[in-house]
Design a protein around this motif. Structure first.
Motif, PDB file in Angstrom:
ATOM      1  N   ARG A  83       0.840  -1.204   0.000  1.00 12.72           N
ATOM      2  CA  ARG A  83       0.000   0.000   0.000  1.00 12.72           C
ATOM      3  C   ARG A  83       0.871   1.248   0.000  1.00 12.72           C
ATOM      4  O   ARG A  83       1.121   1.877   1.017  1.00 12.72           O
ATOM      5  N   ARG A  84       1.312   1.615  -1.212  1.00  8.69           N
ATOM      6  CA  ARG A  84       2.127   2.812  -1.408  1.00  8.69           C
ATOM      7  C   ARG A  84       1.288   3.997  -1.854  1.00  8.69           C
ATOM      8  O   ARG A  84       1.763   5.124  -1.880  1.00  8.69           O
ATOM      9  N   ARG A  85       0.050   3.713  -2.266  1.00  5.11           N
ATOM     10  CA  ARG A  85      -0.927   4.749  -2.595  1.00  5.11           C
ATOM     11  C   ARG A  85      -2.295   4.239  -2.176  1.00  5.11           C
ATOM     12  O   ARG A  85      -2.490   3.036  -1.981  1.00  5.11           O
ATOM     13  N   PRO A  86      -3.279   5.130  -2.051  1.00  2.33           N
ATOM     14  CA  PRO A  86      -4.614   4.695  -1.639  1.00  2.33           C
ATOM     15  C   PRO A  86      -5.297   3.857  -2.721  1.00  2.33           C
ATOM     16  O   PRO A  86      -4.887   3.849  -3.884  1.00  2.33           O
ATOM     17  N   GLY A  87      -6.366   3.173  -2.323  1.00  5.33           N
ATOM     18  CA  GLY A  87      -7.210   2.481  -3.283  1.00  5.33           C
ATOM     19  C   GLY A  87      -6.790   1.074  -3.623  1.00  5.33           C
ATOM     20  O   GLY A  87      -7.038   0.595  -4.728  1.00  5.33           O
ATOM     21  N   LEU A  92      -2.263  -8.789  -0.305  1.00  4.76           N
ATOM     22  CA  LEU A  92      -1.792 -10.143  -0.608  1.00  4.76           C
ATOM     23  C   LEU A  92      -2.866 -10.866  -1.413  1.00  4.76           C
ATOM     24  O   LEU A  92      -4.037 -10.884  -1.007  1.00  4.76           O
ATOM     25  N   ASN A  93      -2.457 -11.457  -2.542  1.00  7.43           N
ATOM     26  CA  ASN A  93      -3.412 -12.043  -3.473  1.00  7.43           C
ATOM     27  C   ASN A  93      -2.887 -13.344  -4.044  1.00  7.43           C
ATOM     28  O   ASN A  93      -1.703 -13.685  -3.884  1.00  7.43           O
ATOM     29  N   VAL A 132      -1.860  -4.967   6.386  1.00  6.39           N
ATOM     30  CA  VAL A 132      -1.773  -3.587   5.919  1.00  6.39           C
ATOM     31  C   VAL A 132      -0.981  -3.502   4.622  1.00  6.39           C
ATOM     32  O   VAL A 132      -1.482  -3.019   3.602  1.00  6.39           O
ATOM     33  N   SER A 133       0.270  -3.987   4.622  1.00  6.44           N
ATOM     34  CA  SER A 133       1.111  -3.827   3.437  1.00  6.44           C
ATOM     35  C   SER A 133       2.182  -4.910   3.372  1.00  6.44           C
ATOM     36  O   SER A 133       2.995  -5.038   4.289  1.00  6.44           O
ATOM     37  N   VAL A 134       2.168  -5.663   2.288  1.00  2.68           N
ATOM     38  CA  VAL A 134       3.125  -6.762   2.087  1.00  2.68           C
ATOM     39  C   VAL A 134       3.884  -6.517   0.792  1.00  2.68           C
ATOM     40  O   VAL A 134       3.282  -6.218  -0.241  1.00  2.68           O
ATOM     41  N   TYR A 135       5.197  -6.652   0.836  1.00  2.88           N
ATOM     42  CA  TYR A 135       6.038  -6.440  -0.348  1.00  2.88           C
ATOM     43  C   TYR A 135       6.326  -7.736  -1.097  1.00  2.88           C
ATOM     44  O   TYR A 135       6.078  -7.847  -2.290  1.00  2.88           O
ATOM     45  N   ARG A 136       6.904  -8.714  -0.414  1.00  3.29           N
ATOM     46  CA  ARG A 136       7.273  -9.965  -1.074  1.00  3.29           C
ATOM     47  C   ARG A 136       7.037 -11.133  -0.124  1.00  3.29           C
ATOM     48  O   ARG A 136       7.004 -10.951   1.098  1.00  3.29           O
ATOM     49  N   THR A 137       6.897 -12.308  -0.704  1.00  2.88           N
ATOM     50  CA  THR A 137       6.631 -13.519   0.072  1.00  2.88           C
ATOM     51  C   THR A 137       7.656 -14.586  -0.303  1.00  2.88           C
ATOM     52  O   THR A 137       8.382 -14.461  -1.297  1.00  2.88           O
ATOM     53  N   THR A 138       7.702 -15.652   0.470  1.00  3.63           N
ATOM     54  CA  THR A 138       8.528 -16.804   0.139  1.00  3.63           C
ATOM     55  C   THR A 138       7.875 -18.060   0.699  1.00  3.63           C
ATOM     56  O   THR A 138       7.125 -17.987   1.684  1.00  3.63           O
ATOM     57  N   VAL A 139       8.141 -19.202   0.076  1.00  3.09           N
ATOM     58  CA  VAL A 139       7.617 -20.488   0.524  1.00  3.09           C
ATOM     59  C   VAL A 139       8.783 -21.364   0.942  1.00  3.09           C
ATOM     60  O   VAL A 139       9.766 -21.501   0.196  1.00  3.09           O
ATOM     61  N   ASP A 140       8.708 -21.945   2.132  1.00  2.00           N
ATOM     62  CA  ASP A 140       9.809 -22.782   2.613  1.00  2.00           C
ATOM     63  C   ASP A 140       9.622 -24.239   2.200  1.00  2.00           C
ATOM     64  O   ASP A 140       8.660 -24.593   1.500  1.00  2.00           O
ATOM     65  N   GLN A 141      10.510 -25.096   2.624  1.00  2.00           N
ATOM     66  CA  GLN A 141      10.465 -26.505   2.258  1.00  2.00           C
ATOM     67  C   GLN A 141       9.364 -27.261   2.984  1.00  2.00           C
ATOM     68  O   GLN A 141       9.123 -28.444   2.702  1.00  2.00           O
ATOM     69  N   CYS A 142       8.696 -26.601   3.904  1.00  2.00           N
ATOM     70  CA  CYS A 142       7.604 -27.225   4.664  1.00  2.00           C
ATOM     71  C   CYS A 142       6.242 -26.749   4.169  1.00  2.00           C
ATOM     72  O   CYS A 142       5.243 -26.884   4.882  1.00  2.00           O
ATOM     73  N   GLN A 143       6.197 -26.185   2.967  1.00  2.00           N
ATOM     74  CA  GLN A 143       4.978 -25.691   2.332  1.00  2.00           C
ATOM     75  C   GLN A 143       4.288 -24.614   3.162  1.00  2.00           C
ATOM     76  O   GLN A 143       3.072 -24.589   3.302  1.00  2.00           O
ATOM     77  N   THR A 150       4.374  -4.957   6.819  1.00  2.00           N
ATOM     78  CA  THR A 150       5.083  -3.804   7.375  1.00  2.00           C
ATOM     79  C   THR A 150       4.214  -2.995   8.322  1.00  2.00           C
ATOM     80  O   THR A 150       4.721  -2.221   9.137  1.00  2.00           O
ATOM     81  N   GLY A 151       2.880  -3.159   8.215  1.00  2.00           N
ATOM     82  CA  GLY A 151       1.964  -2.400   9.062  1.00  2.00           C
ATOM     83  C   GLY A 151       1.894  -0.935   8.703  1.00  2.00           C
ATOM     84  O   GLY A 151       1.335  -0.131   9.452  1.00  2.00           O
ATOM     85  N   MET A 152       2.414  -0.576   7.521  1.00  2.00           N
ATOM     86  CA  MET A 152       2.595   0.832   7.192  1.00  2.00           C
ATOM     87  C   MET A 152       1.934   1.216   5.880  1.00  2.00           C
ATOM     88  O   MET A 152       2.036   0.495   4.886  1.00  2.00           O
TER      89      MET A 152
END
Length: 426
Positions: A83-87, A92-93, A132-143, A150-152
Protein backbone atom coordinates in the motif's frame (compact mmCIF):
# COMPACT_ATOMS: atom_id res chain seq x y z
CA UNK A 1 28.08 7.43 -31.87
CA UNK A 2 24.48 6.29 -32.45
CA UNK A 3 25.71 3.35 -34.53
CA UNK A 4 28.06 2.35 -31.74
CA UNK A 5 25.22 2.37 -29.20
CA UNK A 6 23.05 0.26 -31.49
CA UNK A 7 25.92 -2.16 -32.08
CA UNK A 8 26.58 -2.56 -28.36
CA UNK A 9 22.86 -3.05 -27.71
CA UNK A 10 22.75 -5.75 -30.40
CA UNK A 11 25.69 -7.57 -28.82
CA UNK A 12 23.99 -7.54 -25.41
CA UNK A 13 20.75 -8.82 -26.94
CA UNK A 14 22.54 -11.64 -28.78
CA UNK A 15 24.33 -12.65 -25.58
CA UNK A 16 20.99 -12.91 -23.84
CA UNK A 17 19.85 -15.33 -26.55
CA UNK A 18 22.59 -17.84 -25.71
CA UNK A 19 20.35 -19.34 -23.06
CA UNK A 20 16.70 -20.08 -23.73
CA UNK A 21 14.57 -17.00 -23.18
CA UNK A 22 12.25 -16.84 -20.20
CA UNK A 23 8.66 -17.86 -20.88
CA UNK A 24 6.01 -15.16 -20.46
CA UNK A 25 3.31 -16.40 -18.09
CA UNK A 26 1.14 -13.33 -17.43
CA UNK A 27 1.03 -9.66 -18.39
CA UNK A 28 -1.16 -6.81 -17.20
CA UNK A 29 -1.91 -3.28 -18.31
CA UNK A 30 -3.52 -2.63 -14.91
CA UNK A 31 -4.44 -4.95 -12.05
CA UNK A 32 -8.02 -5.99 -11.40
CA UNK A 33 -9.53 -8.02 -8.56
CA UNK A 34 -12.16 -10.72 -8.17
CA UNK A 35 -15.04 -10.35 -5.71
CA UNK A 36 -14.07 -7.19 -3.86
CA UNK A 37 -16.30 -7.38 -0.81
CA UNK A 38 -16.44 -5.67 2.54
CA UNK A 39 -17.62 -6.34 6.06
CA UNK A 40 -19.18 -3.83 8.48
CA UNK A 41 -16.55 -1.45 9.79
CA UNK A 42 -14.19 -1.96 6.86
CA UNK A 43 -13.30 0.47 4.10
CA UNK A 44 -15.45 0.02 1.00
CA UNK A 45 -13.53 -0.71 -2.20
CA UNK A 46 -15.89 -0.02 -5.06
CA UNK A 47 -16.75 2.59 -7.62
CA UNK A 48 -15.16 3.88 -10.81
CA UNK A 49 -11.46 4.15 -11.44
CA UNK A 50 -10.40 7.73 -10.84
CA UNK A 51 -7.30 9.70 -9.83
CA UNK A 52 -6.48 9.67 -6.14
CA UNK A 53 -7.77 12.84 -4.42
CA UNK A 54 -5.48 14.94 -2.18
CA UNK A 55 -7.07 13.48 0.95
CA UNK A 56 -7.24 9.78 1.74
CA UNK A 57 -9.97 8.03 -0.21
CA UNK A 58 -9.87 4.26 -0.31
CA UNK A 59 -12.16 3.90 -3.30
CA UNK A 60 -10.55 1.35 -5.63
CA UNK A 61 -8.03 3.02 -7.98
CA UNK A 62 -6.58 0.51 -10.42
CA UNK A 63 -3.64 2.74 -11.37
CA UNK A 64 -2.42 2.82 -7.77
CA UNK A 65 -2.11 -0.96 -7.62
CA UNK A 66 1.40 -2.05 -8.60
CA UNK A 67 2.59 -5.65 -8.04
CA UNK A 68 5.86 -5.91 -6.14
CA UNK A 69 6.23 -9.61 -5.39
CA UNK A 70 5.37 -12.95 -7.02
CA UNK A 71 5.86 -16.43 -5.55
CA UNK A 72 4.77 -19.65 -7.24
CA UNK A 73 3.81 -22.80 -5.36
CA UNK A 74 2.06 -25.84 -6.84
CA UNK A 75 0.00 -24.05 -9.45
CA UNK A 76 -0.74 -20.91 -7.45
CA UNK A 77 1.01 -17.56 -7.76
CA UNK A 78 0.95 -15.24 -4.77
CA UNK A 79 1.04 -11.58 -5.80
CA UNK A 80 1.75 -8.85 -3.26
CA UNK A 81 0.69 -5.24 -3.75
CA UNK A 82 2.10 -2.98 -1.01
CA UNK A 83 0.00 0.00 0.00
CA UNK A 84 2.13 2.81 -1.41
CA UNK A 85 -0.93 4.75 -2.60
CA UNK A 86 -4.61 4.70 -1.64
CA UNK A 87 -7.21 2.48 -3.28
CA UNK A 88 -5.69 -0.99 -2.88
CA UNK A 89 -8.29 -3.62 -1.94
CA UNK A 90 -5.87 -6.42 -1.06
CA UNK A 91 -2.15 -6.35 -0.33
CA UNK A 92 -1.79 -10.14 -0.61
CA UNK A 93 -3.41 -12.04 -3.47
CA UNK A 94 -3.40 -15.34 -5.32
CA UNK A 95 -3.88 -16.57 -8.87
CA UNK A 96 -4.82 -20.21 -9.42
CA UNK A 97 -3.22 -20.94 -12.78
CA UNK A 98 -5.32 -24.01 -13.54
CA UNK A 99 -8.57 -22.10 -13.03
CA UNK A 100 -7.78 -19.43 -15.61
CA UNK A 101 -9.53 -19.51 -18.97
CA UNK A 102 -7.32 -20.71 -21.80
CA UNK A 103 -5.44 -17.83 -23.33
CA UNK A 104 -6.12 -15.45 -20.44
CA UNK A 105 -2.79 -13.73 -19.91
CA UNK A 106 -4.14 -11.00 -17.64
CA UNK A 107 -6.00 -12.74 -14.81
CA UNK A 108 -7.71 -10.85 -12.01
CA UNK A 109 -6.31 -11.21 -8.49
CA UNK A 110 -8.11 -12.86 -5.59
CA UNK A 111 -7.43 -11.65 -2.06
CA UNK A 112 -5.50 -14.18 0.04
CA UNK A 113 -6.23 -15.78 2.39
CA UNK A 114 -9.52 -13.84 2.18
CA UNK A 115 -10.94 -10.37 1.57
CA UNK A 116 -11.63 -9.42 5.15
CA UNK A 117 -8.07 -10.03 6.34
CA UNK A 118 -6.83 -7.64 3.63
CA UNK A 119 -9.21 -4.79 4.43
CA UNK A 120 -8.42 -1.65 6.39
CA UNK A 121 -10.69 -0.22 9.07
CA UNK A 122 -12.48 3.05 8.42
CA UNK A 123 -10.49 4.88 11.10
CA UNK A 124 -7.24 3.03 10.27
CA UNK A 125 -6.98 1.61 13.76
CA UNK A 126 -4.53 -1.19 14.46
CA UNK A 127 -5.80 -4.73 14.03
CA UNK A 128 -3.15 -7.44 13.99
CA UNK A 129 -5.63 -9.87 12.47
CA UNK A 130 -5.63 -7.77 9.29
CA UNK A 131 -2.90 -7.12 6.72
CA UNK A 132 -1.77 -3.59 5.92
CA UNK A 133 1.11 -3.83 3.44
CA UNK A 134 3.13 -6.76 2.09
CA UNK A 135 6.04 -6.44 -0.35
CA UNK A 136 7.27 -9.97 -1.07
CA UNK A 137 6.63 -13.52 0.07
CA UNK A 138 8.53 -16.80 0.14
CA UNK A 139 7.62 -20.49 0.52
CA UNK A 140 9.81 -22.78 2.61
CA UNK A 141 10.47 -26.50 2.26
CA UNK A 142 7.60 -27.22 4.66
CA UNK A 143 4.98 -25.69 2.33
CA UNK A 144 4.57 -22.61 4.46
CA UNK A 145 4.14 -19.10 3.08
CA UNK A 146 6.20 -16.51 4.96
CA UNK A 147 5.97 -12.73 4.65
CA UNK A 148 6.27 -9.51 6.62
CA UNK A 149 3.34 -7.16 6.95
CA UNK A 150 5.08 -3.80 7.38
CA UNK A 151 1.96 -2.40 9.06
CA UNK A 152 2.60 0.83 7.19
CA UNK A 153 0.75 2.97 4.67
CA UNK A 154 3.29 4.74 2.44
CA UNK A 155 0.89 7.20 0.87
CA UNK A 156 2.60 10.30 -0.56
CA UNK A 157 2.55 13.10 2.04
CA UNK A 158 0.52 10.87 4.36
CA UNK A 159 2.75 8.07 5.66
CA UNK A 160 1.18 6.20 8.54
CA UNK A 161 2.38 3.33 10.76
CA UNK A 162 -1.04 1.73 11.31
CA UNK A 163 0.25 -1.10 13.48
CA UNK A 164 3.38 -2.96 14.49
CA UNK A 165 5.05 -4.95 11.70
CA UNK A 166 4.38 -8.67 11.86
CA UNK A 167 5.90 -11.82 10.46
CA UNK A 168 3.20 -14.13 9.11
CA UNK A 169 3.44 -17.87 8.44
CA UNK A 170 0.65 -19.72 6.59
CA UNK A 171 0.37 -23.47 5.96
CA UNK A 172 -0.37 -23.70 2.24
CA UNK A 173 -1.48 -27.31 2.42
CA UNK A 174 -4.48 -26.18 4.47
CA UNK A 175 -4.52 -22.41 3.85
CA UNK A 176 -4.44 -21.87 7.59
CA UNK A 177 -2.33 -19.48 9.63
CA UNK A 178 0.46 -21.21 11.52
CA UNK A 179 1.69 -18.24 13.50
CA UNK A 180 2.20 -14.49 13.54
CA UNK A 181 5.05 -12.77 15.32
CA UNK A 182 4.80 -9.12 16.26
CA UNK A 183 8.20 -7.56 15.66
CA UNK A 184 9.10 -5.66 18.84
CA UNK A 185 10.14 -2.00 19.00
CA UNK A 186 13.49 -3.13 20.41
CA UNK A 187 14.20 -4.54 16.94
CA UNK A 188 12.78 -1.76 14.76
CA UNK A 189 10.47 1.24 15.12
CA UNK A 190 8.86 1.10 11.68
CA UNK A 191 8.32 -1.73 9.23
CA UNK A 192 8.81 0.15 5.96
CA UNK A 193 12.27 -1.28 5.23
CA UNK A 194 11.35 -4.97 5.40
CA UNK A 195 10.66 -5.61 1.73
CA UNK A 196 11.81 -9.23 1.43
CA UNK A 197 12.85 -12.31 3.38
CA UNK A 198 14.33 -15.77 2.94
CA UNK A 199 13.69 -18.89 5.03
CA UNK A 200 16.31 -21.45 6.05
CA UNK A 201 14.35 -24.66 6.51
CA UNK A 202 14.45 -28.43 6.14
CA UNK A 203 11.36 -30.52 5.44
CA UNK A 204 12.45 -33.06 8.09
CA UNK A 205 12.86 -30.47 10.87
CA UNK A 206 10.33 -27.72 10.16
CA UNK A 207 10.35 -26.42 13.74
CA UNK A 208 14.02 -25.51 13.46
CA UNK A 209 13.49 -23.03 10.65
CA UNK A 210 14.95 -19.53 10.58
CA UNK A 211 13.84 -16.45 8.66
CA UNK A 212 16.41 -13.86 7.59
CA UNK A 213 14.86 -10.44 6.97
CA UNK A 214 16.88 -7.57 5.46
CA UNK A 215 15.92 -4.00 6.37
CA UNK A 216 16.86 -1.68 3.51
CA UNK A 217 16.12 1.45 5.54
CA UNK A 218 17.78 0.64 8.85
CA UNK A 219 20.70 -1.27 7.32
CA UNK A 220 20.08 -4.40 9.37
CA UNK A 221 19.36 -8.11 9.07
CA UNK A 222 16.78 -9.53 11.45
CA UNK A 223 16.82 -13.21 12.34
CA UNK A 224 13.72 -15.06 13.51
CA UNK A 225 13.90 -18.50 15.13
CA UNK A 226 10.68 -20.45 14.67
CA UNK A 227 11.59 -22.87 17.45
CA UNK A 228 12.40 -20.17 20.01
CA UNK A 229 9.80 -17.72 18.64
CA UNK A 230 12.38 -14.95 19.06
CA UNK A 231 14.03 -12.35 16.87
CA UNK A 232 17.40 -10.60 16.99
CA UNK A 233 19.27 -8.12 14.80
CA UNK A 234 22.67 -7.76 13.13
CA UNK A 235 23.99 -4.41 11.92
CA UNK A 236 27.05 -4.01 9.73
CA UNK A 237 28.60 -1.47 7.37
CA UNK A 238 28.12 -3.84 4.41
CA UNK A 239 24.35 -3.53 4.88
CA UNK A 240 24.46 0.14 3.87
CA UNK A 241 24.02 1.48 0.34
CA UNK A 242 26.99 2.49 -1.78
CA UNK A 243 26.73 6.24 -2.57
CA UNK A 244 28.92 5.68 -5.65
CA UNK A 245 26.22 3.40 -7.09
CA UNK A 246 23.20 5.57 -6.24
CA UNK A 247 22.51 6.81 -9.79
CA UNK A 248 19.88 4.94 -11.81
CA UNK A 249 18.62 5.34 -15.36
CA UNK A 250 15.61 3.10 -15.96
CA UNK A 251 13.22 3.54 -18.89
CA UNK A 252 14.33 7.13 -19.30
CA UNK A 253 13.84 7.95 -15.61
CA UNK A 254 16.96 9.25 -13.88
CA UNK A 255 17.00 9.15 -10.09
CA UNK A 256 19.13 8.48 -7.03
CA UNK A 257 18.17 5.92 -4.38
CA UNK A 258 19.69 4.87 -1.07
CA UNK A 259 18.25 1.38 -0.47
CA UNK A 260 20.48 -0.69 1.78
CA UNK A 261 20.57 -4.46 2.25
CA UNK A 262 17.77 -5.76 0.07
CA UNK A 263 18.07 -9.44 -0.83
CA UNK A 264 19.42 -12.58 0.87
CA UNK A 265 19.89 -16.01 -0.63
CA UNK A 266 21.29 -19.18 0.95
CA UNK A 267 23.80 -21.63 -0.54
CA UNK A 268 24.17 -25.39 -0.06
CA UNK A 269 24.80 -26.88 3.37
CA UNK A 270 28.34 -27.97 4.22
CA UNK A 271 28.21 -31.72 4.94
CA UNK A 272 30.70 -31.37 7.82
CA UNK A 273 29.90 -28.06 9.54
CA UNK A 274 26.19 -28.13 8.57
CA UNK A 275 26.46 -24.39 8.01
CA UNK A 276 25.38 -22.67 4.80
CA UNK A 277 26.79 -19.61 3.03
CA UNK A 278 24.50 -16.57 3.11
CA UNK A 279 24.85 -14.22 0.13
CA UNK A 280 23.43 -10.70 0.40
CA UNK A 281 23.63 -7.25 -1.16
CA UNK A 282 22.23 -3.75 -0.83
CA UNK A 283 20.09 -2.75 -3.80
CA UNK A 284 22.12 0.42 -4.26
CA UNK A 285 25.39 -1.40 -4.80
CA UNK A 286 27.08 -3.60 -7.37
CA UNK A 287 28.91 -5.64 -4.74
CA UNK A 288 28.00 -8.99 -3.19
CA UNK A 289 28.74 -9.99 0.40
CA UNK A 290 28.81 -13.23 2.36
CA UNK A 291 28.33 -14.57 5.87
CA UNK A 292 27.14 -17.95 7.17
CA UNK A 293 24.04 -19.35 8.81
CA UNK A 294 25.99 -20.30 11.92
CA UNK A 295 26.68 -16.59 12.35
CA UNK A 296 23.12 -15.39 11.83
CA UNK A 297 21.65 -18.08 14.07
CA UNK A 298 23.82 -17.02 17.02
CA UNK A 299 21.65 -14.72 19.12
CA UNK A 300 24.38 -14.20 21.71
CA UNK A 301 26.74 -13.00 18.99
CA UNK A 302 24.13 -10.53 17.73
CA UNK A 303 23.61 -9.24 21.26
CA UNK A 304 27.24 -9.00 22.33
CA UNK A 305 28.77 -7.76 19.08
CA UNK A 306 32.28 -8.38 17.84
CA UNK A 307 31.12 -9.90 14.56
CA UNK A 308 32.39 -7.29 12.09
CA UNK A 309 34.87 -9.65 10.41
CA UNK A 310 32.18 -12.31 9.94
CA UNK A 311 30.49 -10.29 7.17
CA UNK A 312 32.81 -9.99 4.18
CA UNK A 313 32.84 -8.57 0.66
CA UNK A 314 33.07 -11.04 -2.22
CA UNK A 315 33.63 -8.62 -5.09
CA UNK A 316 31.92 -6.45 -7.67
CA UNK A 317 29.48 -7.68 -10.34
CA UNK A 318 30.38 -4.90 -12.77
CA UNK A 319 28.98 -1.61 -14.00
CA UNK A 320 25.21 -0.96 -13.72
CA UNK A 321 24.48 -4.33 -12.08
CA UNK A 322 22.41 -2.97 -9.18
CA UNK A 323 20.05 -5.79 -8.23
CA UNK A 324 16.79 -6.15 -6.38
CA UNK A 325 16.31 -9.85 -5.63
CA UNK A 326 18.63 -12.78 -6.23
CA UNK A 327 18.38 -16.55 -5.79
CA UNK A 328 20.83 -19.46 -5.38
CA UNK A 329 19.90 -22.60 -7.33
CA UNK A 330 21.14 -25.65 -5.42
CA UNK A 331 21.39 -27.90 -8.49
CA UNK A 332 23.49 -25.71 -10.78
CA UNK A 333 25.04 -23.73 -7.89
CA UNK A 334 24.30 -20.59 -9.88
CA UNK A 335 23.03 -17.33 -8.38
CA UNK A 336 20.50 -15.44 -10.50
CA UNK A 337 20.24 -11.65 -10.21
CA UNK A 338 17.38 -9.29 -11.12
CA UNK A 339 19.33 -6.30 -12.44
CA UNK A 340 17.29 -3.11 -12.59
CA UNK A 341 19.68 -0.70 -14.31
CA UNK A 342 20.15 -3.00 -17.33
CA UNK A 343 16.68 -4.59 -17.64
CA UNK A 344 18.33 -7.99 -17.35
CA UNK A 345 18.56 -11.22 -15.42
CA UNK A 346 22.21 -11.91 -14.65
CA UNK A 347 23.97 -15.00 -13.35
CA UNK A 348 27.13 -16.13 -11.59
CA UNK A 349 28.29 -19.68 -10.93
CA UNK A 350 29.47 -19.95 -7.33
CA UNK A 351 32.14 -22.46 -8.41
CA UNK A 352 33.97 -19.63 -10.20
CA UNK A 353 35.76 -16.61 -8.80
CA UNK A 354 33.52 -13.68 -8.01
CA UNK A 355 34.50 -11.11 -10.63
CA UNK A 356 32.70 -9.13 -13.32
CA UNK A 357 34.11 -11.28 -16.14
CA UNK A 358 32.54 -14.39 -14.60
CA UNK A 359 29.05 -12.90 -14.61
CA UNK A 360 26.75 -13.15 -17.60
CA UNK A 361 23.36 -12.07 -18.90
CA UNK A 362 20.71 -14.75 -19.42
CA UNK A 363 17.69 -12.59 -20.25
CA UNK A 364 17.50 -9.01 -21.51
CA UNK A 365 14.45 -7.03 -22.60
CA UNK A 366 14.36 -3.23 -22.70
CA UNK A 367 10.60 -3.15 -23.21
CA UNK A 368 9.13 -5.88 -21.01
CA UNK A 369 11.73 -6.41 -18.30
CA UNK A 370 11.76 -2.85 -17.00
CA UNK A 371 12.54 -3.01 -13.30
CA UNK A 372 12.57 -6.74 -12.41
CA UNK A 373 11.20 -6.32 -8.91
CA UNK A 374 11.13 -9.94 -7.78
CA UNK A 375 13.03 -13.12 -8.56
CA UNK A 376 12.33 -16.39 -6.77
CA UNK A 377 12.22 -20.13 -7.32
CA UNK A 378 9.46 -22.66 -6.66
CA UNK A 379 9.73 -26.16 -5.18
CA UNK A 380 10.75 -27.55 -8.59
CA UNK A 381 13.57 -25.03 -8.92
CA UNK A 382 11.87 -23.02 -11.69
CA UNK A 383 12.87 -19.34 -11.63
CA UNK A 384 10.00 -16.80 -11.59
CA UNK A 385 10.57 -13.12 -12.36
CA UNK A 386 8.15 -10.21 -11.99
CA UNK A 387 8.81 -6.85 -13.69
CA UNK A 388 6.66 -3.81 -12.87
CA UNK A 389 8.07 -0.61 -14.42
CA UNK A 390 8.26 0.93 -10.95
CA UNK A 391 10.39 4.03 -11.75
CA UNK A 392 7.92 5.16 -14.43
CA UNK A 393 5.05 4.66 -11.95
CA UNK A 394 6.87 6.76 -9.35
CA UNK A 395 8.43 9.54 -11.41
CA UNK A 396 6.30 9.73 -14.55
CA UNK A 397 3.09 8.11 -15.81
CA UNK A 398 2.38 4.57 -16.96
CA UNK A 399 0.49 4.17 -20.22
CA UNK A 400 -2.58 2.22 -19.09
CA UNK A 401 -3.28 1.23 -22.69
CA UNK A 402 -0.01 -0.70 -22.85
CA UNK A 403 1.20 -3.70 -20.85
CA UNK A 404 3.16 -2.61 -17.77
CA UNK A 405 3.57 -5.68 -15.56
CA UNK A 406 5.02 -9.03 -16.66
CA UNK A 407 5.51 -12.41 -14.99
CA UNK A 408 8.16 -14.78 -16.42
CA UNK A 409 9.50 -18.26 -15.70
CA UNK A 410 12.32 -20.56 -16.80
CA UNK A 411 14.27 -23.56 -15.54
CA UNK A 412 17.82 -22.78 -14.41
CA UNK A 413 19.30 -25.39 -16.76
CA UNK A 414 17.73 -23.80 -19.83
CA UNK A 415 18.42 -20.27 -18.64
CA UNK A 416 22.20 -20.75 -18.34
CA UNK A 417 22.68 -22.89 -21.47
CA UNK A 418 25.49 -21.40 -23.55
CA UNK A 419 26.50 -18.82 -20.93
CA UNK A 420 29.54 -18.44 -18.70
CA UNK A 421 27.42 -19.72 -15.83
CA UNK A 422 27.00 -23.06 -17.62
CA UNK A 423 30.64 -23.24 -18.78
CA UNK A 424 31.88 -23.24 -15.21
CA UNK A 425 29.66 -26.24 -14.36
CA UNK A 426 31.23 -28.54 -16.91
Amino acid sequence: MNRLIVFISLIVTLRSLNGEQFELVFKWKQLQYNDIQTEPGDIVFSGPVKPAPPTINETFVSYNNIPMGATHHKGRVFISVPRRRPGIPATLNVIDIEKQKKGNKSPALTAYPENRINQLHLDYHADLKHLVSVYRTTVDQCQRLWFVDTGMLEYPNNTMQVQRPQLWIIDLSRDRKVRTFEIPESIVQQGVGMASLVVDSDATTCDKSYAYIPDLVQGAIYVYSFEANRMWAFRHSSFQHDPQRAAFNVAGQRFNWDDGVFSITIGNRDPVTRSRPVYYHPMVSTSEFITFTEVLQNEALATNGGYDNLFQAMGDRGSNTQSTMHHFDDQSQVIFYAEVNRNTIGCWNTRSNFSAENHDIIHHDNERLIYPTDLSADASGVIWVLSNNLPTWIYSQLDVNEYNFYLWRQTPAKAIEGTKCKTEVE
